[in-house]
Design an enzyme around this catalytic site. Structure first.
Site, PDB file in Angstrom:
ATOM      1  N   ARG A  74     -16.200  52.557   5.778  1.00  0.00           N
ATOM      2  CA  ARG A  74     -15.336  51.485   5.282  1.00  0.00           C
ATOM      3  C   ARG A  74     -14.195  52.094   4.475  1.00  0.00           C
ATOM      4  O   ARG A  74     -14.432  52.806   3.504  1.00  0.00           O
ATOM      5  CB  ARG A  74     -16.141  50.532   4.400  1.00  0.00           C
ATOM      6  CG  ARG A  74     -17.100  49.650   5.192  1.00  0.00           C
ATOM      7  CD  ARG A  74     -17.408  48.384   4.422  1.00  0.00           C
ATOM      8  NE  ARG A  74     -18.404  47.560   5.103  1.00  0.00           N
ATOM      9  CZ  ARG A  74     -18.115  46.647   6.020  1.00  0.00           C
ATOM     10  NH1 ARG A  74     -16.861  46.460   6.391  1.00  0.00           N
ATOM     11  NH2 ARG A  74     -19.070  45.934   6.577  1.00  0.00           N
ATOM     12  N   ASP A 136     -19.168  38.928  12.951  1.00  0.00           N
ATOM     13  CA  ASP A 136     -18.736  37.696  12.275  1.00  0.00           C
ATOM     14  C   ASP A 136     -17.879  36.781  13.149  1.00  0.00           C
ATOM     15  O   ASP A 136     -17.672  35.619  12.812  1.00  0.00           O
ATOM     16  CB  ASP A 136     -17.936  38.039  11.004  1.00  0.00           C
ATOM     17  CG  ASP A 136     -18.781  38.779   9.975  1.00  0.00           C
ATOM     18  OD1 ASP A 136     -19.997  38.556   9.939  1.00  0.00           O
ATOM     19  OD2 ASP A 136     -18.219  39.588   9.222  1.00  0.00           O
ATOM     20  N   ARG A 171     -43.950  24.973   4.416  1.00  0.00           N
ATOM     21  CA  ARG A 171     -43.009  25.463   3.399  1.00  0.00           C
ATOM     22  C   ARG A 171     -41.550  25.166   3.760  1.00  0.00           C
ATOM     23  O   ARG A 171     -41.233  24.916   4.917  1.00  0.00           O
ATOM     24  CB  ARG A 171     -43.138  26.985   3.275  1.00  0.00           C
ATOM     25  CG  ARG A 171     -44.398  27.417   2.587  1.00  0.00           C
ATOM     26  CD  ARG A 171     -44.579  28.923   2.727  1.00  0.00           C
ATOM     27  NE  ARG A 171     -45.653  29.395   1.889  1.00  0.00           N
ATOM     28  CZ  ARG A 171     -46.283  30.545   2.046  1.00  0.00           C
ATOM     29  NH1 ARG A 171     -45.955  31.341   3.039  1.00  0.00           N
ATOM     30  NH2 ARG A 171     -47.236  30.913   1.227  1.00  0.00           N
ATOM     31  N   GLY A 179     -22.343  37.044   6.791  1.00  0.00           N
ATOM     32  CA  GLY A 179     -21.055  36.336   6.838  1.00  0.00           C
ATOM     33  C   GLY A 179     -20.655  35.901   5.442  1.00  0.00           C
ATOM     34  O   GLY A 179     -21.128  34.876   4.967  1.00  0.00           O
ATOM     35  N   ARG A 284     -27.046  43.658  12.782  1.00  0.00           N
ATOM     36  CA  ARG A 284     -26.043  44.546  13.383  1.00  0.00           C
ATOM     37  C   ARG A 284     -26.683  45.666  14.184  1.00  0.00           C
ATOM     38  O   ARG A 284     -25.985  46.529  14.733  1.00  0.00           O
ATOM     39  CB  ARG A 284     -25.181  45.180  12.277  1.00  0.00           C
ATOM     40  CG  ARG A 284     -24.340  44.196  11.533  1.00  0.00           C
ATOM     41  CD  ARG A 284     -23.061  44.782  10.980  1.00  0.00           C
ATOM     42  NE  ARG A 284     -23.166  46.088  10.413  1.00  0.00           N
ATOM     43  CZ  ARG A 284     -22.758  46.433   9.176  1.00  0.00           C
ATOM     44  NH1 ARG A 284     -22.261  45.505   8.386  1.00  0.00           N
ATOM     45  NH2 ARG A 284     -22.825  47.659   8.748  1.00  0.00           N
TER      46      ARG A 284
HETATM   47  O1  F6P Z   1     -18.372  42.423   8.622  1.00  0.00           O
HETATM   48  C1  F6P Z   1     -19.636  42.544   9.138  1.00  0.00           C
HETATM   49  C2  F6P Z   1     -20.682  42.414   8.060  1.00  0.00           C
HETATM   50  O2  F6P Z   1     -21.911  42.672   8.671  1.00  0.00           O
HETATM   51  C3  F6P Z   1     -20.710  41.085   7.313  1.00  0.00           C
HETATM   52  O3  F6P Z   1     -21.269  40.022   8.023  1.00  0.00           O
HETATM   53  C4  F6P Z   1     -21.503  41.478   6.092  1.00  0.00           C
HETATM   54  O4  F6P Z   1     -21.285  40.576   5.065  1.00  0.00           O
HETATM   55  C5  F6P Z   1     -20.987  42.849   5.809  1.00  0.00           C
HETATM   56  O5  F6P Z   1     -20.512  43.366   7.037  1.00  0.00           O
HETATM   57  C6  F6P Z   1     -21.969  43.814   5.231  1.00  0.00           C
HETATM   58  O6  F6P Z   1     -21.314  45.001   4.908  1.00  0.00           O
HETATM   59  P1  F6P Z   1     -22.000  46.412   4.625  1.00  0.00           P
HETATM   60  O7  F6P Z   1     -22.489  46.958   5.915  1.00  0.00           O
HETATM   61  O8  F6P Z   1     -20.910  47.221   4.048  1.00  0.00           O
HETATM   62  O9  F6P Z   1     -23.137  46.141   3.699  1.00  0.00           O
END
Ligand code: F6P
Length: 357
Positions: A74, A136, A171, A179, A284
């Site tokens: 990032r 997302d 429950r 997201g 992911r």
């Molecule tokens: O942008 C994709 C995403 O998976 C989002 O849905 C989530 O909020 C974020 O990245 C998480 O980021 P990281 O992998 O930096 O924790």
């Protein structure tokens, strides 16, 4: 000889490799004289000259492989114009690597922030082609991003599994779906998984409305309730605050995430037993679903067509079932959000799903 570099940046997703394979296969198929270079770890690799020369065999067997063979990182857009800790100009460094490698084109796979930087590099004179990656599905200029459907399948599977245990124990379960700013993933997984309540960043919720929906289910003899809550779900009260006021308020927030806050409120007001499940980064992970393999292969082929035509400064995106080039300058800085008045929300409401509004 054409020299093309690939770069994957930002959060990974399931079909990054499938997409690179799509570009590479098409380039090799249509242009024998092409050399592909893999930039490692996203924009970081472009800044610090970390790259590998790739061979056609590097793209074999990766259609089904999740993650990215190039690695990712990032690198926030906001930091791009700021020098690194050694005073290095990041944009200049990226341009230098591009020149040094004698590239004809840089293929950039990434989400919103990544496309913003892709546009910056394009404005700086580099030949760039963008590809829309994210679970997302919030990239402006494309109806669909690769990674989204795979993540929907995983989040839906999570809700499906919660159903049986929620029913057995009677429950209330909250499944927190990824997201922060946009709720497409929560919306689709919530509908597909049969959630009773769906809370999205785009539709601030009123806790009374959420509790009302749960109580109506209890009165109707239902043994359980399931809430699909986006990471970025926000109460009406908090949504009315300025950014600064909200930041101040959250300083004293004892909850690890919004789901825990909502769970505590429901428990206190209804006395029902609450459990929270956060599938997190599993959304992911793993292989791309068949749908993502198809669209990423198609997007990859379309990106290669742009390279062939030397049409740069565009991201390839879906308009319906057609792939269209969208100027990066139009994509940069915008988010594709869920419209609270859209058809899908209306239909979900017709089904009795509560959005907390
Ligand atoms: O942008 C994709 C995403 O998976 C989002 O849905 C989530 O909020 C974020 O990245 C998480 O980021 P990281 O992998 O930096 O924790």
């Amino acid at each position: 000889m054409k020299r093309v570099a690939f770069l994957t940046s930002g959060g990974d997703c399931q079909a990054l490799n499938a997409t690179m394979r799509g570009v590479a296969k098409t380039l090799y198929e249509t242009d024998e004289d092409v050399e592909i270079i893999g930039i490692l770890e996203g924009y970081k690799g472009l800044m610090y000259e970390k790259y590998v020369k790739m061979k056609p065999s590097d793209f074999s067997g990766i259609l089904t492989e999740g993650g990215t063979i190039l690695g990712s990182s990032r690198q926030p857009f906001k930091q791009m114009r700021k020098p690194d800790e050694n005073g290095m100009d990041k944009v200049l460094a990226m341009k230098n690597t591009y020149q040094k490698l004698k590239l004809d084109c840089l293929v950039i796979l990434g989400g919103n922030g990544t496309q913003k930087t892709a546009n910056l590099l394009s404005e700086e004179g580099l030949n760039v082609v963008g590809l829309p990656k994210t679970i997302d599905n919030d990239i402006w200029g494309t109806d669909m991003t690769f990674g989204f459907q795979s993540a929907v399948d995983i989040a839906t599977d999570c809700i499906d599994r919660i159903h049986t245990t929620a029913y057995s124990h009677g429950r209330v379960f909250i499944v927190e779906v990824m997201g922060h700013k946009v709720g497409w993933l929560t919306l689709h997984a919530g509908i597909a998984g049969g959630a009773d309540v769906i809370l999205l960043p785009e539709i601030p919720y009123d806790i009374d409305s959420v509790i009302g929906a749960i109580e109506r289910r209890t009165e109707a003899g239902k043994r359980f309730s399931i809430l699909a809550v986006a990471e970025g779900a926000i109460s009406k009260e908090d949504a009315a605050l300025s950014k600064k006021e909200l930041k101040e308020k959250l300083k004293n927030n004892p909850y690890p995430s919004v789901s825990y806050k909502i769970g505590a409120e429901i428990q206190e007001r209804t006395g029902q037993e609450i459990r929270i499940t956060v599938p997190g980064h599993t959304q992911r992970g793993g292989s791309p679903c068949a749908y993502d393999r198809v669209i990423s292969s198609r997007l990859g082929a379309a990106a290669a067509r742009l390279i062939k035509k030397e049409k740069y400064g565009y991201m390839v995106g879906f308009k319906g079932d057609e792939i269209v080039p969208v100027p990066l300058s139009e994509v940069a800085g915008k988010l594709k959000m869920v419209d609270p008045n859209s058809s899908i929300i209306k239909e979900a409401k017709n089904l009795g799903i509560c959005f907390g509004d």
